[in-house]
Design a protein around this motif. Structure first.
Motif, short mmCIF file in Angstrom:
data_model
loop_
_atom_site.label_atom_id
_atom_site.label_comp_id
_atom_site.label_asym_id
_atom_site.label_seq_id
_atom_site.Cartn_x
_atom_site.Cartn_y
_atom_site.Cartn_z
N ARG A 51 5.02 9.92 14.13
CA ARG A 51 5.12 10.99 12.91
C ARG A 51 6.37 10.93 11.95
O ARG A 51 7.43 10.59 12.48
CB ARG A 51 4.88 12.48 13.31
CG ARG A 51 3.65 12.74 14.19
CD ARG A 51 3.24 14.11 14.29
NE ARG A 51 3.07 14.66 13.10
CZ ARG A 51 1.87 14.63 12.41
NH1 ARG A 51 0.78 14.12 13.11
NH2 ARG A 51 1.68 15.18 11.05
N ALA A 52 6.25 10.71 10.81
CA ALA A 52 7.35 10.72 9.82
C ALA A 52 6.91 10.94 8.52
O ALA A 52 5.57 10.83 8.29
CB ALA A 52 7.88 9.19 9.92
N TRP A 53 7.77 11.37 7.58
CA TRP A 53 7.51 11.12 6.11
C TRP A 53 7.70 9.80 5.52
O TRP A 53 8.37 8.88 6.15
CB TRP A 53 8.69 12.09 5.40
CG TRP A 53 8.49 13.47 5.67
CD1 TRP A 53 8.87 14.15 7.08
CD2 TRP A 53 8.25 14.64 4.92
NE1 TRP A 53 8.77 15.59 6.97
CE2 TRP A 53 8.31 15.77 5.60
CE3 TRP A 53 7.76 14.70 3.47
CZ2 TRP A 53 7.83 17.07 5.08
CZ3 TRP A 53 7.64 15.98 2.98
CH2 TRP A 53 7.67 17.06 3.82
N VAL A 54 7.03 9.75 4.41
CA VAL A 54 7.19 8.46 3.66
C VAL A 54 7.75 8.47 2.34
O VAL A 54 7.17 9.30 1.54
CB VAL A 54 5.98 7.58 3.56
CG1 VAL A 54 5.97 6.22 2.70
CG2 VAL A 54 5.37 7.27 4.98
N ARG A 55 8.55 7.85 1.94
CA ARG A 55 9.18 7.80 0.29
C ARG A 55 8.30 6.82 -0.41
O ARG A 55 8.26 5.66 -0.02
CB ARG A 55 10.58 7.62 0.36
CG ARG A 55 11.09 7.52 -1.05
CD ARG A 55 12.55 6.96 -1.01
NE ARG A 55 13.21 6.87 -2.42
CZ ARG A 55 14.24 6.43 -2.57
NH1 ARG A 55 15.17 6.26 -1.64
NH2 ARG A 55 14.88 6.63 -3.82
N ILE A 56 7.47 7.45 -1.37
CA ILE A 56 6.57 6.72 -2.05
C ILE A 56 7.22 6.18 -3.34
O ILE A 56 8.25 7.06 -3.99
CB ILE A 56 5.19 7.23 -2.35
CG1 ILE A 56 5.38 8.60 -3.06
CG2 ILE A 56 4.66 7.27 -1.12
CD1 ILE A 56 3.68 9.12 -3.18
N ASN A 57 6.79 5.49 -3.98
CA ASN A 57 7.17 4.87 -5.49
C ASN A 57 6.92 6.03 -6.64
O ASN A 57 5.78 6.69 -6.13
CB ASN A 57 6.57 3.51 -5.82
CG ASN A 57 7.30 2.29 -4.98
OD1 ASN A 57 8.28 1.82 -5.38
ND2 ASN A 57 6.63 2.13 -3.89
N ASP A 58 7.58 6.01 -7.53
CA ASP A 58 7.25 7.07 -8.45
C ASP A 58 5.89 7.03 -9.12
O ASP A 58 5.29 5.65 -9.25
CB ASP A 58 8.48 7.05 -9.44
CG ASP A 58 8.52 5.90 -10.45
OD1 ASP A 58 7.81 5.80 -11.64
OD2 ASP A 58 9.25 5.06 -10.18
N ALA A 59 5.37 8.02 -9.94
CA ALA A 59 4.20 8.24 -10.17
C ALA A 59 3.84 7.28 -11.68
O ALA A 59 2.69 7.05 -11.79
CB ALA A 59 3.81 9.66 -10.71
N SER A 60 4.97 6.77 -12.01
CA SER A 60 4.74 5.88 -13.28
C SER A 60 4.94 4.54 -12.97
O SER A 60 4.75 3.48 -13.69
CB SER A 60 5.85 6.25 -14.33
OG SER A 60 7.17 5.98 -13.80
N SER A 61 5.05 4.26 -11.70
CA SER A 61 5.09 2.76 -11.34
C SER A 61 3.86 2.06 -10.95
O SER A 61 2.84 2.74 -10.67
CB SER A 61 5.97 2.55 -9.87
OG SER A 61 5.30 3.13 -8.78
#
Length: 269
Positions: A51-61
């Motif tokens: 289990r982990a969090w994920v840093r995703i790319n920004d919504a405008s990318s």
């Protein structure tokens, strides 16, 4: 603790550290031509009992939609950290593409993000706010001194409190020699956590953010004396001090710190 998604061999190391949460980074830590493989490795790890969090790319990318689509199939997803959050729509659009109830940590790291931080904090989709210090400095040409970043930190703290969110998470301090001072400053500013990129930093951060045994002893002693008095108010400082004591006791419980009765000193109640 942020871990590059392009280095899956580090996932287990991060999980075994003292970090309260592991955040696999598929944004700035991964080159554009490596993102597809990084997503695949991340989802496979999350679907193998981790289990982990994920840093995703920004919504405008160009990568945001693919990030959301891939993670919608990740069983061990704790939540996502949304890079460069700049408004309510970024949060709501992201939530619409993820399984219902997915927690979203809004990473505020631009001038526009700071200008809209109250809107972000009051968004129903926002779980908590974090400060992306590196990108914020690049966006605003701000220095890295405590004074230069004080305004942005204060805006986040106030917005979070007003929206009844947990205290915001500060950005990382890369220099280990400055980590203790940086963590203590974040705590003094009212922030309740700190990002890091190195598993060796997690212990220093936790110890610095945790209340001291002296503070815990004072808190227990003050509450005991206040209750013994029948809750009598002697002056206008009693209720604020009671609130602080209760907060320290709760923090001690969060950090699983126990103080023996012998350590509870006399109080000036």
């Amino acid at each position: 603790m942020l871990v590059p998604a392009s280095q899956p061999e580090l996932f287990d190391i991060a999980q075994q550290s003292r970090a309260d949460a592991v955040i696999i980074d598929v944004e700035d830590a991964v080159a554009a031509n490596e993102k597809q493989q990084a997503r695949k490795d991340t989802v496979e790890w999350l679907n193998s009992g981790h289990r982990a969090w994920v840093r995703i790319n920004d919504a405008s990318s160009d990568f945001w939609s693919e990030d959301c689509a891939a993670l919608s199939k990740a069983e061990g997803l704790e939540g996502v950290m949304l890079a460069k959050s700049e408004g309510r729509s970024h949060l709501s659009d992201t939530a619409d593409r993820l399984p219902q109830g997915t927690r979203i940590l809004a990473l505020v790291e631009t001038a526009r993000g700071i200008e809209h931080v109250e809107e972000i904090a009051h968004s129903n989709e926002t779980f908590r706010i974090a400060f992306g210090t590196g990108d914020f400095r690049r966006d605003t040409a701000t220095g890295d001194s405590e004074l230069a970043l004080a305004y942005a930190r204060s805006r986040m703290v106030i917005a979070s409190r007003a929206a009844r969110l947990p205290a915001p998470i500060d950005g990382p301090t890369l220099n280990r020699d400055k980590l203790l001072q940086g963590t203590q400053h974040a705590r003094d500013m009212g922030m309740g956590g700190k990002l890091c990129l190195n598993h060796e930093h997690t212990g220093i951060i936790n110890d610095s953010l945790a209340p001291s045994h002296e503070d815990i002893g004072w808190a227990h002693g003050f509450i005991k004396a206040f209750e013994a008095s029948g809750g009598a108010i002697t002056d206008g400082s009693d209720l604020p001090r009671l609130a602080r004591a209760q907060r320290v006791v709760q923090q001690a419980a969060d950090f699983r710190i126990h103080v023996d009765a012998a350590e509870v000193g006399h109080n000036d109640y």
